[in-house]
Motif scaffolding. Structure first.
Motif, PDB file in Angstrom:
ATOM      1  N   PHE A   1     -20.185  20.909  -1.577  1.00 37.91           N
ATOM      2  CA  PHE A   1     -19.043  20.011  -1.385  1.00 37.91           C
ATOM      3  C   PHE A   1     -17.758  20.643  -1.914  1.00 37.91           C
ATOM      4  O   PHE A   1     -16.657  20.278  -1.482  1.00 37.91           O
ATOM      5  CB  PHE A   1     -19.326  18.664  -2.050  1.00 37.91           C
ATOM      6  CG  PHE A   1     -20.227  17.781  -1.244  1.00 37.91           C
ATOM      7  CD1 PHE A   1     -19.711  16.762  -0.449  1.00 37.91           C
ATOM      8  CD2 PHE A   1     -21.604  17.981  -1.245  1.00 37.91           C
ATOM      9  CE1 PHE A   1     -20.538  15.959   0.317  1.00 37.91           C
ATOM     10  CE2 PHE A   1     -22.444  17.182  -0.485  1.00 37.91           C
ATOM     11  CZ  PHE A   1     -21.912  16.166   0.306  1.00 37.91           C
TER      12      PHE A   1
ATOM     13  N   ALA B   1     -14.309  16.420   3.052  1.00 41.72           N
ATOM     14  CA  ALA B   1     -15.729  16.765   2.902  1.00 41.72           C
ATOM     15  C   ALA B   1     -16.604  15.868   3.769  1.00 41.72           C
ATOM     16  O   ALA B   1     -17.555  16.335   4.413  1.00 41.72           O
ATOM     17  CB  ALA B   1     -16.137  16.652   1.436  1.00 41.72           C
ATOM     18  N   GLN B   2     -16.290  14.595   3.818  1.00 42.50           N
ATOM     19  CA  GLN B   2     -17.068  13.673   4.638  1.00 42.50           C
ATOM     20  C   GLN B   2     -16.995  14.060   6.103  1.00 42.50           C
ATOM     21  O   GLN B   2     -18.001  14.048   6.826  1.00 42.50           O
ATOM     22  CB  GLN B   2     -16.564  12.244   4.447  1.00 42.50           C
ATOM     23  CG  GLN B   2     -17.329  11.208   5.288  1.00 42.50           C
ATOM     24  CD  GLN B   2     -16.730   9.819   5.172  1.00 42.50           C
ATOM     25  OE1 GLN B   2     -15.673   9.634   4.596  1.00 42.50           O
ATOM     26  NE2 GLN B   2     -17.415   8.827   5.723  1.00 42.50           N
TER      27      GLN B   2
ATOM     28  N   VAL C   1     -23.164  11.040   4.694  1.00 43.89           N
ATOM     29  CA  VAL C   1     -22.047  11.064   3.743  1.00 43.89           C
ATOM     30  C   VAL C   1     -21.089   9.932   4.079  1.00 43.89           C
ATOM     31  O   VAL C   1     -20.534   9.884   5.184  1.00 43.89           O
ATOM     32  CB  VAL C   1     -21.305  12.414   3.786  1.00 43.89           C
ATOM     33  CG1 VAL C   1     -20.211  12.444   2.729  1.00 43.89           C
ATOM     34  CG2 VAL C   1     -22.281  13.570   3.588  1.00 43.89           C
TER      35      VAL C   1
END
Length: 501
Positions: free
Chosen positions: A318, A350-351, A366
């Protein structure tokens, strides 16, 4: 009913295949438009969406071998409006510009074998629902009632809007005056971005016949009530990259891009398909856009492989997309973790890149967490499952304006290697990665052009391609920050291209 007929190339009376279709820039205006330069495998729905804001499409004929189409609209005025608009604004399908002009055919007459495709029936039909359910993915910037009203009012009269949050996701219900307007809006807007590369709308028809708004506020509004005009703020489009664009660009967090945005297309009569998003919103009262926060900085990561997952592995992976502060693997549910970033925007990045990515043979899920911080354990019960990385030297984005911000890519089979010592050759690097992956597909040194011409290759960067994106992820987690003999540390990130050429 809003529908069109799908015709084969030989089903127009007087036309044998595509060779007899004659068009000219000076063609007499008719309700039939000729669309050229279509992307391969373009669908009738995509062609119909180009003219949806102007009026009803009655017939469509795709000339697949020539990447062209004939589209018949309900009358000449609608066709003229559509054609004139696209003279000044590029018509886009899948990011490719297409040309639209009048055809010499006055109309497209159905043959007995033509196939009916009822567009409205796919999303509600004449007697279908006129309430749409909108879910917004990757919501980095706020979406207000005024923004939604501006977007959907292009397709018909908006009666009521209700917004709410469910399972940490922003959602809305929009009621239009009739089902045809709802069908057209769904066709044109489903999958579109409200802002540049974020706030993606997923639109379905709702089973509700109407919406009930008890009082007008910032979460719900009934536009049929007399006092609602006091609350409505007009959202005006603007050209970005010049003129008054600096006004909106000056707002922290508002994304901008050059050229006409999809919202601009909508307001002017276009569809916005193929654009970069409904970016560049400007209003008479910019404060109605709300705060510029990007949501919680904490992500909830589930469906992990609890046999091998560690806080360190999550921190490395991440950390490609933001500066991870803390990681907590849940004590009672060890296939789930919380990952806290330095900001909500980093968490959303990141998602966007890691949701539904395969990690250690399991597909990660996520989502944004309801928590805004990850608490450190009060006792030793799960001390090994929670780690604080706030002082880590491996943060990639500590420096403002870091060059790393320009090189953020989704996981792929190819990795970018940097900080490689000059003493390390290709064989040594390949042996290192063969400790994780069964084979190496391709390898390439990245050299400076001038140094290459002088015969002095700078071998501190390289590209390496592995058999799969999953193996590339595992290699990145295992080898990022690997220490070489001369005390240099290997830096690993995902490459721009999936293959090394």
């Amino acid at each position: 009913m809003f529908f069109y007929q799908r015709l084969a190339e030989d089903q127009i009376p007087g036309v044998s295949g595509a060779k007899k279709i004659k068009v000219s820039d000076n063609a007499t205006p008719s309700r039939v438009l000729h669309v050229r330069s279509l992307p391969t495998a373009t669908t009738e729905f995509e062609v119909a969406a180009l003219s949806a804001p102007f009026g009803r499409v009655t017939n469509i004929m795709l000339l697949r071998q020539r990447n062209q189409a004939l589209m018949e609209l309900e009358d000449e005025a609608v066709a003229a409006s559509c054609c004139n608009y696209y003279k000044y604004t590029p018509a886009m399908i899948r990011g490719q510009a297409v040309q639209i002009q009048h055809s010499r055919h006055a109309e497209l007459v159905l043959s007995p074998t033509a196939t009916n495709l009822v567009v409205a029936g796919a999303v509600g039909g004449v007697d279908g629902p006129n309430v749409l359910h909108i879910m917004v993915d990757n919501m980095i910037y706020p979406v207000t009632l005024d923004v939604l009203h501006t977007i959907f009012s292009k397709y018909g009269t908006v009666l009521r809007i209700i917004t709410f949050t469910k399972n940490s996701q922003f959602q809305a219900l929009v009621e239009l005056a009739d089902s045809q307007a709802a069908s057209t809006a769904k066709l044109a807007l489903d999958g579109q971005n409200i802002y540049d590369r974020c706030c993606t709308m997923r639109i379905d028809s709702s089973k509700l016949a109407t919406l009930t708004v008890n009082s007008n506020n910032d979460r719900q509004r009934d536009y049929t009530k007399p006092d609602v005009s006091d609350h409505v703020t007009t959202v005006r489009p603007m050209l970005l990259g010049g003129g008054a664009a600096g006004t909106i660009a000056g707002l922290s967090g508002i994304p901008t891009s050059a050229g006409m945005t999809a919202l601009q297309n909508l307001m002017a009569g276009g569809t916005g398909l193929g654009g970069t998003g409904l970016a560049g919103l400007a209003s008479t009262n910019l404060s109605t856009l709300g705060g510029m926060g990007a949501g919680s900085p904490v992500l909830l990561v589930s469906n992990l492989n609890e046999e091998v997952i560690t806080p360190q592995a999550l921190f490395i992976l991440f950390g490609v997309y933001g500066d991870v502060q803390r990681v907590k693997i849940l004590f009672n549910k060890k296939d789930t973790a919380l990952v806290q970033f330095a900001s909500g925007q980093q968490a959303q990045t990141a998602q966007r890149h890691l949701h539904r990515v395969t990690f250690y043979n399991k597909i990660m899920h996520v989502t944004t967490s309801k928590h805004t911080t990850v608490a450190m354990p009060k006792d030793d019960q799960d001390a090994s499952l929670t780690k604080d990385f706030s002082d880590s030297v491996l943060h990639r984005y500590k420096q403002p304006g870091s060059h790393n911000l320009q090189n953020i890519y989704s996981p792929s089979p190819s990795l970018h290697l940097s900080n490689v010592p000059a003493s390390v050759d290709q064989d040594e690097l390949e042996k290192l990665f063969l400790m994780v992956a069964p084979s190496i597909v391709a390898f390439k040194w990245i050299t400076n052009q001038r140094q290459e011409e002088e015969g002095k290759s700078d071998r501190r960067m390289a590209l390496i391609q592995l058999p799969s994106a999953e193996l590339a992820i595992q290699s990145l987690v295992a080898l990022h920050n690997h220490k070489f003999e001369d005390k240099r540390y290997l830096r690993v990130s995902f490459a721009k291209n999936a293959t090394v050429q």
